[in-house]
Design a protein around this motif. Structure first.
Motif, short mmCIF file in Angstrom:
data_model
loop_
_atom_site.label_atom_id
_atom_site.label_comp_id
_atom_site.label_asym_id
_atom_site.label_seq_id
_atom_site.Cartn_x
_atom_site.Cartn_y
_atom_site.Cartn_z
N ARG A 1 0.82 -1.20 0.00
CA ARG A 1 0.00 0.00 0.00
C ARG A 1 0.86 1.25 0.00
O ARG A 1 0.60 2.20 -0.73
CB ARG A 1 -0.92 0.00 1.22
N SER A 2 1.87 1.27 0.83
CA SER A 2 2.75 2.43 0.94
C SER A 2 3.49 2.70 -0.37
O SER A 2 3.57 3.84 -0.82
CB SER A 2 3.76 2.21 2.07
N ILE A 3 4.00 1.66 -0.97
CA ILE A 3 4.73 1.83 -2.23
C ILE A 3 3.79 2.27 -3.34
O ILE A 3 4.12 3.14 -4.14
CB ILE A 3 5.51 0.56 -2.60
N LEU A 4 2.59 1.72 -3.38
CA LEU A 4 1.61 2.12 -4.40
C LEU A 4 1.23 3.60 -4.23
O LEU A 4 1.19 4.35 -5.21
CB LEU A 4 0.36 1.24 -4.32
N ALA A 5 0.97 4.02 -3.00
CA ALA A 5 0.66 5.43 -2.74
C ALA A 5 1.84 6.31 -3.12
O ALA A 5 1.66 7.37 -3.72
CB ALA A 5 0.29 5.62 -1.27
N PHE A 6 3.05 5.87 -2.77
CA PHE A 6 4.25 6.62 -3.12
C PHE A 6 4.39 6.77 -4.63
O PHE A 6 4.68 7.85 -5.13
CB PHE A 6 5.49 5.92 -2.54
N VAL A 7 4.16 5.69 -5.37
CA VAL A 7 4.27 5.74 -6.83
C VAL A 7 3.24 6.69 -7.42
O VAL A 7 3.56 7.52 -8.28
CB VAL A 7 4.15 4.32 -7.43
N TYR B 1 2.66 13.16 1.10
CA TYR B 1 3.39 12.09 1.79
C TYR B 1 2.86 11.89 3.20
O TYR B 1 2.63 10.77 3.65
CB TYR B 1 4.88 12.40 1.88
N GLY B 2 2.71 12.98 3.94
CA GLY B 2 2.25 12.88 5.33
C GLY B 2 0.84 12.36 5.46
O GLY B 2 0.49 11.76 6.47
N ARG B 3 0.02 12.57 4.45
CA ARG B 3 -1.38 12.14 4.52
C ARG B 3 -1.62 10.75 3.94
O ARG B 3 -2.42 10.00 4.47
CB ARG B 3 -2.27 13.13 3.80
N PHE B 4 -0.96 10.43 2.83
CA PHE B 4 -1.29 9.21 2.11
C PHE B 4 -0.20 8.15 2.10
O PHE B 4 -0.48 6.97 2.15
CB PHE B 4 -1.67 9.53 0.65
N VAL B 5 1.05 8.58 2.03
CA VAL B 5 2.14 7.60 1.91
C VAL B 5 2.61 7.13 3.28
O VAL B 5 2.79 5.93 3.50
CB VAL B 5 3.31 8.20 1.10
N PHE B 6 2.81 8.06 4.20
CA PHE B 6 3.29 7.73 5.55
C PHE B 6 2.32 8.28 6.59
O PHE B 6 2.70 9.13 7.40
CB PHE B 6 4.69 8.29 5.79
N PRO B 7 1.07 7.82 6.62
CA PRO B 7 0.09 8.38 7.57
C PRO B 7 0.43 8.01 9.01
O PRO B 7 1.10 7.02 9.27
CB PRO B 7 -1.24 7.75 7.13
N ARG B 8 -0.05 8.83 9.94
CA ARG B 8 0.19 8.57 11.37
C ARG B 8 -0.54 7.31 11.83
O ARG B 8 -0.03 6.52 12.55
CB ARG B 8 -0.27 9.75 12.22
N GLU B 9 -1.81 7.19 11.44
CA GLU B 9 -2.62 6.04 11.87
C GLU B 9 -3.30 5.43 10.67
O GLU B 9 -3.50 6.06 9.66
CB GLU B 9 -3.69 6.50 12.86
N THR C 1 7.82 19.36 -4.97
CA THR C 1 8.16 19.11 -3.57
C THR C 1 7.05 19.60 -2.64
O THR C 1 6.73 18.93 -1.65
CB THR C 1 9.50 19.78 -3.20
N SER C 2 6.45 20.72 -2.95
CA SER C 2 5.33 21.21 -2.15
C SER C 2 4.18 20.20 -2.19
O SER C 2 3.58 19.88 -1.16
CB SER C 2 4.84 22.56 -2.68
N PHE C 3 3.89 19.71 -3.37
CA PHE C 3 2.84 18.69 -3.53
C PHE C 3 3.21 17.42 -2.75
O PHE C 3 2.38 16.85 -2.05
CB PHE C 3 2.65 18.37 -5.02
N ARG C 4 4.46 16.99 -2.86
CA ARG C 4 4.88 15.77 -2.16
C ARG C 4 4.78 15.91 -0.65
O ARG C 4 4.37 14.98 0.04
CB ARG C 4 6.32 15.42 -2.54
N TYR C 5 5.19 17.07 -0.12
CA TYR C 5 5.18 17.24 1.33
C TYR C 5 3.78 17.08 1.89
O TYR C 5 3.57 16.40 2.89
CB TYR C 5 5.74 18.61 1.72
#
Length: 184
Positions: free
Chosen positions: A120-126, A175-183, A168-172
């Protein structure tokens, strides 16, 4: 005359108020200020880490792009092997840079978050990086094909500098919301 550090009382009939009260305890910060401070502190470290990873990857991307587009082995600087094909060159450099971006952000910037479900993380990252790469390539393509600018300076300003700021603005944000979420 009074001793240093002591207060004199006001003479009778003067307009001064009652004797000074004992020093009061410091006033605790308001809950609004405390929340703002906590918010800033919780975002400062990840923001600085994200910018550090991004800065390193930015330099890697710029170096690879310039070598592919403006340097010829044995011929030096000028028109490189992919000078006529800047978009494929940029796609290649973005792909390599994205691998380093993932590792840096997963291990350092968002290392305090729960380990992601890898697929899931890699797919969101891609998905996020394909969109971000599209933003960056649009900046480069506009400069090259609409404005007709193909110098190293023009490519580096449009594709590397402006394109990186936008992507980079888009990624920041993503990333925090979809690729590396807190919960989850």
């Amino acid at each position: 005359m009074s001793k240093p550090g002591t207060r004199q009382s006001a003479p009778a009939g003067s307009s001064q108020s009652a004797p000074a009260a004992a020093p009061s305890a410091p006033v605790p910060p308001s809950s609004r200020t405390a929340r703002l401070r906590a918010f800033l502190l919780s975002h400062l470290r990840p923001s600085l880490a994200f910018l550090t990873v991004g800065g390193i990857v930015f330099l890697l991307d710029a170096a690879m792009y310039n070598l592919l587009v403006f340097w010829t082995p044995g011929g030096g600087w000028g028109e490189g092997v992919l000078h006529a094909h800047p978009i494929p060159a940029k796609i290649l450099t973005i792909a390599v840079a994205s691998c380093f971006t993932y590792l840096g952000n997963r291990l350092w910037t968002f290392g305090d978050r729960p380990p992601p479900h890898t697929t899931r993380s890699i797919l969101a990252f891609v998905i996020v990086n394909v969109i971000a790469a599209g933003l960056q390539l649009t900046c480069l393509g506009f400069s090259r094909y609409v404005l007709g600018l193909d110098s190293p300076l023009a490519d580096n300003i449009s594709g590397t500098l402006i394109g990186q700021v936008v992507s980079t603005s888009f990624r920041y944000v993503t990333y925090g919301r979809f690729v590396f979420p807190r919960e989850r």
